[in-house]
Design an enzyme around this catalytic site. Structure first.
Site, PDB file in Angstrom:
ATOM      1  N   LYS A  83     -17.486  13.486 -31.617  1.00  0.00           N
ATOM      2  CA  LYS A  83     -17.888  12.082 -31.834  1.00  0.00           C
ATOM      3  C   LYS A  83     -17.010  11.446 -32.929  1.00  0.00           C
ATOM      4  O   LYS A  83     -16.480  10.358 -32.748  1.00  0.00           O
ATOM      5  CB  LYS A  83     -19.370  12.006 -32.218  1.00  0.00           C
ATOM      6  CG  LYS A  83     -20.290  12.494 -31.084  1.00  0.00           C
ATOM      7  CD  LYS A  83     -21.747  12.291 -31.395  1.00  0.00           C
ATOM      8  CE  LYS A  83     -22.344  13.371 -32.240  1.00  0.00           C
ATOM      9  NZ  LYS A  83     -22.451  14.694 -31.607  1.00  0.00           N
ATOM     10  N   THR A  84     -16.831  12.172 -34.034  1.00  0.00           N
ATOM     11  CA  THR A  84     -15.990  11.638 -35.120  1.00  0.00           C
ATOM     12  C   THR A  84     -14.543  11.537 -34.648  1.00  0.00           C
ATOM     13  O   THR A  84     -13.853  10.546 -34.923  1.00  0.00           O
ATOM     14  CB  THR A  84     -16.064  12.573 -36.353  1.00  0.00           C
ATOM     15  OG1 THR A  84     -17.424  12.877 -36.607  1.00  0.00           O
ATOM     16  CG2 THR A  84     -15.443  11.935 -37.569  1.00  0.00           C
ATOM     17  N   ASP A 128     -22.016   8.515 -39.345  1.00  0.00           N
ATOM     18  CA  ASP A 128     -22.465   9.745 -38.700  1.00  0.00           C
ATOM     19  C   ASP A 128     -23.968   9.925 -38.970  1.00  0.00           C
ATOM     20  O   ASP A 128     -24.492   9.401 -39.955  1.00  0.00           O
ATOM     21  CB  ASP A 128     -21.676  10.920 -39.285  1.00  0.00           C
ATOM     22  CG  ASP A 128     -21.651  12.101 -38.337  1.00  0.00           C
ATOM     23  OD1 ASP A 128     -22.127  11.976 -37.203  1.00  0.00           O
ATOM     24  OD2 ASP A 128     -21.133  13.168 -38.741  1.00  0.00           O
ATOM     25  N   THR A 177     -26.948  13.069 -33.104  1.00  0.00           N
ATOM     26  CA  THR A 177     -27.316  14.179 -32.230  1.00  0.00           C
ATOM     27  C   THR A 177     -28.707  13.905 -31.650  1.00  0.00           C
ATOM     28  O   THR A 177     -29.184  14.656 -30.817  1.00  0.00           O
ATOM     29  CB  THR A 177     -27.359  15.493 -33.038  1.00  0.00           C
ATOM     30  OG1 THR A 177     -28.156  15.270 -34.209  1.00  0.00           O
ATOM     31  CG2 THR A 177     -25.976  15.938 -33.445  1.00  0.00           C
ATOM     32  N   ARG A 236     -15.522  22.351 -31.379  1.00  0.00           N
ATOM     33  CA  ARG A 236     -15.547  22.791 -32.781  1.00  0.00           C
ATOM     34  C   ARG A 236     -15.702  24.305 -32.853  1.00  0.00           C
ATOM     35  O   ARG A 236     -15.073  24.974 -33.656  1.00  0.00           O
ATOM     36  CB  ARG A 236     -16.692  22.107 -33.532  1.00  0.00           C
ATOM     37  CG  ARG A 236     -16.717  22.494 -35.020  1.00  0.00           C
ATOM     38  CD  ARG A 236     -17.868  21.837 -35.742  1.00  0.00           C
ATOM     39  NE  ARG A 236     -17.687  20.406 -35.818  1.00  0.00           N
ATOM     40  CZ  ARG A 236     -18.692  19.542 -35.987  1.00  0.00           C
ATOM     41  NH1 ARG A 236     -19.933  19.971 -36.069  1.00  0.00           N
ATOM     42  NH2 ARG A 236     -18.451  18.254 -36.056  1.00  0.00           N
TER      43      ARG A 236
END
Ligand code: ADE
Length: 357
Positions: A83-84, A128, A177, A236
């Site tokens: 997302k980032t 975030d 999330t 990740r």
């Protein structure tokens, strides 16, 4: 270069990479430095999320043709799916700077006011964990998002005055999330809402090969696929594992990652063929051994395995639910026959048939 935002409890560091104008909080530097280093900077190098990427390209092009700032965007989905990274890609593709923060850093009204007032025309503000914004911060955001102004009050009781402070037009990109925990009014102010999906193994193998090449790690296709299979659909995790496996390959072999070396190393790390780690297995085993497969409440599970229920919900569960090893019911969590098979237990049916005879 380090700049202090108006908001005094947030310090931001500008990326050294001039083409990547990402500004990140200075804290958490070590962990984030690795991720930043390997983050794709544009759509061409960003692997996966194909339909989302296509939609975003159209949105960006339309905004460019209209000479307008992008609509506010909300990305939701499990952690680690990019997302980032995607927010950074959007900033680069639109050629605007981005300021990155997270909701827990915006605790006091002055935090959010400071950051909003420090924005430049057209800039992207990335928040975030936006579901964790408090009510006051949300109320400040509403007019800022909708009409680009802040309502500030001055004076006390009878002399109180409201001042309308204009803001530059900006794009808010929120990431969460937990889309369900966002308040309705905040969710409604995002023009575009997208869910990020888990990556398939082929995409993850590509991510792994790209990361390996940036880090100058030698890896063959089967080695990349072996790591991809155990990465829980999450870049990740894939990127972390490729580093761990590379350490193993350097210490025990000649440094090159092959299928056999990847599997050997991941077995030693106790990451199984589904990508489950010890915590996941403990959680599933608990439901099988102590609760006969469930259902059992999340708080009971958390207390029994010594994990925070939020970590279980946010980090462990999404993948376990996705691959069908865990199910959520109104009465709690339960496992599936596949969970019994995967962990080497007899299925419930087999056990009860056995006890009949
Ligand atoms: N590293 C992390 N996420 C990635 C992605 N989606 N594409 C390429 N590299 C990545």
């Amino acid at each position: 270069m380090s700049i202090i935002a108006d908001n005094e409890n947030l310090e931001y560091k500008k990326s050294e990479d001039k083409k990547n104008p990402i500004i990140k909080p200075v804290s958490d530097e070590n962990d984030k430095a690795f991720e930043n280093n390997i983050r794709p900077k544009n759509f061409d190098t960003y692997i996966g999320q194909t339909s989302l990427k296509e939609n975003l390209k159209i949105t960006i092009e339309a905004a460019k043709k209209r000479s307008k700032t992008l609509d506010h965007l909300l990305f939701y989905g499990p952690p680690g799916l990019g997302k980032t990274t995607l927010a950074g890609v959007i900033a680069n593709e639109t050629g605007v700077p981005i300021k990155i923060t997270s909701a827990p850093a915006l605790e006091r009204p002055r935090d959010i006011i400071g950051i909003l007032m420090s924005l430049e025309e057209g800039q992207i503000l990335f928040i975030d964990e936006i579901h964790r914004l408090n009510k006051v911060a949300e109320e400040i955001l509403y007019p800022a998002m909708e009409d680009f102004y802040l309502d500030m009050t001055t004076g006390k009781s009878q002399t109180v005055k409201t001042l309308r402070v204009p803001l530059p037009k900006f794009t808010l990109i929120g990431a969460t999330t937990k889309a369900g925990e966002l308040s309705g009014p905040l969710r409604d102010r995002f023009g575009i809402i997208h869910r990020l999906e888990f990556y398939n193994e082929k995409e993850l193998a590509q991510v792994i090969k790209r990361t390996a090449s940036i880090l100058e790690i030698e890896i063959d296709d089967k080695g990349a696929l072996a790591i991809a299979c155990r990465s829980r659909g999450t870049p990740r995790i894939a990127n972390r594992l490729v580093k761990r496996v590379s350490d193993y390959a350097i210490v025990k072999y000649d440094g090159k990652i092959t299928e056999d070396i990847a599997n050997e190393s991941l077995d030693i790390l106790k990451i199984d063929r589904y990508g489950l780690d010890t915590t996941d297995r403990n959680l599933l085993k608990l439901i099988i051994e102590k609760y006969d497969g469930g259902p059992v409440g999340i708080e009971t599970i958390a207390a029994a395995i010594g994990e925070d229920s939020r970590t279980i919900e946010d980090v462990c569960e999404p993948f376990l639910l996705q691959c069908g090893l865990l199910q959520r019911t109104p009465r709690g969590r339960k496992v599936s026959p596949e969970t019994y098979r995967h962990l080497g237990y007899k299925t419930q049916n087999q056990s009860s048939q056995q006890s009949l005879f």
